[in-house]
Design a protein around this motif. Structure first.
Motif, PDB file in Angstrom:
ATOM      1  N   GLU A 103      -7.559   8.252  -4.229  1.00 25.46           N
ATOM      2  CA  GLU A 103      -7.204   7.058  -4.985  1.00 25.46           C
ATOM      3  C   GLU A 103      -8.476   6.371  -5.450  1.00 25.46           C
ATOM      4  O   GLU A 103      -9.178   5.738  -4.653  1.00 25.46           O
ATOM      5  CB  GLU A 103      -6.371   6.127  -4.114  1.00 25.46           C
ATOM      6  CG  GLU A 103      -5.807   4.922  -4.865  1.00 25.46           C
ATOM      7  CD  GLU A 103      -5.011   4.025  -3.935  1.00 25.46           C
ATOM      8  OE1 GLU A 103      -3.774   3.928  -4.113  1.00 25.46           O
ATOM      9  OE2 GLU A 103      -5.626   3.439  -3.015  1.00 25.46           O
ATOM     10  N   PRO A 154      -3.213   2.292 -17.819  1.00 25.26           N
ATOM     11  CA  PRO A 154      -3.425   1.001 -17.156  1.00 25.26           C
ATOM     12  C   PRO A 154      -4.516   0.205 -17.877  1.00 25.26           C
ATOM     13  O   PRO A 154      -5.535   0.770 -18.299  1.00 25.26           O
ATOM     14  CB  PRO A 154      -3.878   1.414 -15.744  1.00 25.26           C
ATOM     15  CG  PRO A 154      -3.260   2.760 -15.534  1.00 25.26           C
ATOM     16  CD  PRO A 154      -3.305   3.427 -16.877  1.00 25.26           C
ATOM     17  N   ARG A 209      -0.610  -0.251 -11.416  1.00 22.97           N
ATOM     18  CA  ARG A 209      -0.490   1.194 -11.214  1.00 22.97           C
ATOM     19  C   ARG A 209      -1.831   1.790 -10.787  1.00 22.97           C
ATOM     20  O   ARG A 209      -2.876   1.424 -11.314  1.00 22.97           O
ATOM     21  CB  ARG A 209       0.008   1.862 -12.490  1.00 22.97           C
ATOM     22  CG  ARG A 209       1.471   1.569 -12.826  1.00 22.97           C
ATOM     23  CD  ARG A 209       1.848   2.166 -14.166  1.00 22.97           C
ATOM     24  NE  ARG A 209       1.087   1.542 -15.251  1.00 22.97           N
ATOM     25  CZ  ARG A 209       0.873   2.126 -16.421  1.00 22.97           C
ATOM     26  NH1 ARG A 209       1.323   3.351 -16.665  1.00 22.97           N
ATOM     27  NH2 ARG A 209       0.194   1.480 -17.364  1.00 22.97           N
ATOM     28  N   GLY A 239      -5.040  -0.068  -8.139  1.00 24.12           N
ATOM     29  CA  GLY A 239      -4.460  -0.877  -9.215  1.00 24.12           C
ATOM     30  C   GLY A 239      -5.334  -2.075  -9.491  1.00 24.12           C
ATOM     31  O   GLY A 239      -6.245  -2.407  -8.711  1.00 24.12           O
ATOM     32  N   ASN A 290       0.626   4.549 -22.077  1.00 22.22           N
ATOM     33  CA  ASN A 290       0.840   3.983 -20.742  1.00 22.22           C
ATOM     34  C   ASN A 290      -0.440   3.914 -19.910  1.00 22.22           C
ATOM     35  O   ASN A 290      -0.397   3.959 -18.678  1.00 22.22           O
ATOM     36  CB  ASN A 290       1.886   4.818 -19.996  1.00 22.22           C
ATOM     37  CG  ASN A 290       3.237   4.787 -20.681  1.00 22.22           C
ATOM     38  OD1 ASN A 290       3.681   3.723 -21.119  1.00 22.22           O
ATOM     39  ND2 ASN A 290       3.890   5.937 -20.790  1.00 22.22           N
ATOM     40  N   PRO A 341       1.365   8.903  -6.193  1.00 21.76           N
ATOM     41  CA  PRO A 341       2.559   8.216  -6.716  1.00 21.76           C
ATOM     42  C   PRO A 341       2.921   8.686  -8.126  1.00 21.76           C
ATOM     43  O   PRO A 341       2.049   9.065  -8.913  1.00 21.76           O
ATOM     44  CB  PRO A 341       2.133   6.739  -6.733  1.00 21.76           C
ATOM     45  CG  PRO A 341       1.003   6.658  -5.748  1.00 21.76           C
ATOM     46  CD  PRO A 341       0.295   7.960  -5.826  1.00 21.76           C
ATOM     47  N   ASP A 342       4.191   8.659  -8.423  1.00 22.32           N
ATOM     48  CA  ASP A 342       4.660   9.126  -9.731  1.00 22.32           C
ATOM     49  C   ASP A 342       4.107   8.297 -10.885  1.00 22.32           C
ATOM     50  O   ASP A 342       3.951   8.811 -11.999  1.00 22.32           O
ATOM     51  CB  ASP A 342       6.195   9.088  -9.777  1.00 22.32           C
ATOM     52  CG  ASP A 342       6.822  10.126  -8.855  1.00 22.32           C
ATOM     53  OD1 ASP A 342       6.125  11.103  -8.516  1.00 22.32           O
ATOM     54  OD2 ASP A 342       7.996   9.949  -8.479  1.00 22.32           O
ATOM     55  N   ASP A 343       3.819   7.016 -10.625  1.00 24.46           N
ATOM     56  CA  ASP A 343       3.361   6.148 -11.720  1.00 24.46           C
ATOM     57  C   ASP A 343       1.842   6.116 -11.839  1.00 24.46           C
ATOM     58  O   ASP A 343       1.303   5.358 -12.641  1.00 24.46           O
ATOM     59  CB  ASP A 343       3.904   4.735 -11.539  1.00 24.46           C
ATOM     60  CG  ASP A 343       3.377   4.050 -10.279  1.00 24.46           C
ATOM     61  OD1 ASP A 343       2.840   4.767  -9.394  1.00 24.46           O
ATOM     62  OD2 ASP A 343       3.496   2.813 -10.174  1.00 24.46           O
ATOM     63  N   ALA A 344       1.136   6.944 -11.067  1.00 24.93           N
ATOM     64  CA  ALA A 344      -0.326   6.932 -11.104  1.00 24.93           C
ATOM     65  C   ALA A 344      -0.844   7.578 -12.378  1.00 24.93           C
ATOM     66  O   ALA A 344      -0.249   8.524 -12.904  1.00 24.93           O
ATOM     67  CB  ALA A 344      -0.885   7.659  -9.882  1.00 24.93           C
ATOM     68  N   ASP A 366      -2.669  -4.610 -14.428  1.00 22.65           N
ATOM     69  CA  ASP A 366      -1.765  -3.475 -14.189  1.00 22.65           C
ATOM     70  C   ASP A 366      -1.933  -2.979 -12.749  1.00 22.65           C
ATOM     71  O   ASP A 366      -3.029  -2.635 -12.315  1.00 22.65           O
ATOM     72  CB  ASP A 366      -2.087  -2.347 -15.164  1.00 22.65           C
ATOM     73  CG  ASP A 366      -0.947  -1.350 -15.290  1.00 22.65           C
ATOM     74  OD1 ASP A 366      -0.381  -0.973 -14.245  1.00 22.65           O
ATOM     75  OD2 ASP A 366      -0.627  -0.946 -16.427  1.00 22.65           O
TER      76      ASP A 366
END
Length: 399
Positions: free
Chosen positions: A256, A151, A274, A260, A149, A308-311, A272
């Motif tokens: 950060e 990015p 994310r 993305g 997974n 974020p959870d998807d980072a 992507d």
């Protein structure tokens, strides 16, 4: 000095007991005098070091200091072996008290005397090689990490890690430059410093100048998390030095790196959306296993607050025990140090048994990795089968 002298005297007595040299007084006196001179010389070097630096001295180390370490550590290496051999000798002599004709050829007595002769030679050879090579050898390890997974804009992204440099008596500014060169030459995008940067505060200006002069070689920046020695030496002075450079300090915080699509990263673009985060924990001084685990959990919660959870997250933590919390939260990559890899490889299992679950190298659970750098530097240069390390990690998207 007192402790080193006691080790020296005990080792010399045991050796004389086994070998029966017939020169006990001379052996004890000579060994003790050299041990006291070595300990005194190390103490003088430590006290004189600030003055040497301020006077413009920029040597890699002091040869007299290395020689003193070689002498002192040889006794510490020899002592356990001599204890075993001396006990075996005592038992043998007790059971063979009566005089008997010595058989021809190799006997137990000649074997033991031969072994007693070899032990000091082996101890000094190991100490000499361990200190000289331990100070000079640097291994740049390269790790390709594949993620399902990842990015797409991080495919091929390279991260460098330096840890536990302990700039001081036996790790000079020139060694810092060499270490930075080692990872920069691999084309890394960003550099992570995972604590214990400096021990001799007088070197702060030189450390600042080297870091500032090389910052441009890492397009996406340099990140830092605190180790225990930042607190032992001068937290405020080290922090002020780092704040005077482009280094980003992470203390139970995250940032950060990209929202993305590769935005915010030099030369990175993708489809992507994310985000990519860098996080860094503080060092925990909690006492007791339960309190230590609780504080680690609290620190990681603070560190990841708002992420974020998807980072995709890379977390820095000086103590390798934080890998447990990273695995529990499924953090893709956690970079640690602190253990120095034990420095003396034969004691690695013992170090692991007394509390360092993650001693050195790569650990994996599912898609999560935790890496323990074995130390880019050290406060004591003695290393055997565990060289200094600069680490490079290349992220790859699994096809």
């Amino acid at each position: 000095m007192i402790f080193a002298s006691c080790v020296c005297v005990l080792a010399s007595l045991l050796w004389d007991y086994v070998f029966r040299s017939g020169h006990r007084k001379a052996l004890l006196l000579g060994s003790l005098v050299l041990t006291i001179l070595s300990a005194a010389g190390l103490n003088y070097y430590e006290n004189a070091f600030p003055g040497l630096v301020l006077s413009g001295w920029d040597g890699l180390y002091d040869w007299k200091g290395i020689a003193a370490l070689i002498w002192l550590l040889a006794f510490f290496l020899a002592l356990p072996c001599l204890i075993v051999v001396a006990l075996a000798t005592a038992v043998h002599r007790f059971w063979h008290r009566k005089d008997v004709p010595a058989p021809r050829g190799m006997t137990r007595r000649t074997f033991v005397k031969g072994l007693a002769a070899v032990i000091p030679a082996a101890a000094f050879a190991t100490s000499g090689a361990g200190n000289i090579l331990g100070e000079s050898d640097l291994d740049t390890t390269y790790h390709v990490l594949t993620y399902k997974n990842l990015p797409d804009y991080l495919d091929g992204y390279k991260i460098g890690q330096l840890s536990d440099l302990h700039m001081g008596l036996f790790f000079s500014p020139r060694r810092l430059q060499e270490s930075i060169d080692a990872v920069a030459e691999k084309g890394v995008n960003r550099l992570e410093l995972t604590g214990d940067l400096i021990d001799e505060i007088v070197l702060l200006p030189k450390a600042r100048d080297i870091i500032a002069a090389n910052a441009h070689r890492f397009p996406d920046g340099i990140d830092f998390c605190y180790g225990n020695h930042e607190y032992y030496r001068s937290f405020s002075a080290i922090t002020a030095m780092l704040e005077d450079t482009p280094v980003r300090i992470l203390r139970n915080a995250s940032f950060e790196a990209s929202p993305g699509y590769g935005q915010g990263l030099k030369g990175r673009r993708g489809s992507d959306g994310r985000p990519f985060y860098i996080a860094g924990t503080d060092y925990s001084f909690a006492q007791g296993e339960e309190a230590f685990a609780k504080q680690r959990e609290d620190y990681v919660s603070q560190t990841l607050d708002g992420v974020p959870d998807d980072a995709f997250v890379v977390m820095l933590a000086h103590h390798s025990a934080f890998i447990d919390e990273a695995f529990e939260r499924q953090i893709p990559l956690t970079l640690c140090g602190h253990t120095h890899g034990a420095q003396f490889a034969p004691i690695g299992p013992l170090v692991t048994a007394v509390g360092f679950k993650y001693l050195r190298g790569m650990f994996r659970k599912g898609e999560s990795r935790g890496y323990v750098n074995r130390g880019t530097g050290h406060w004591l240069p003695f290393r055997v089968l565990c060289s200094r390390e600069a680490s490079v990690f290349e992220l790859r998207k699994q096809a």
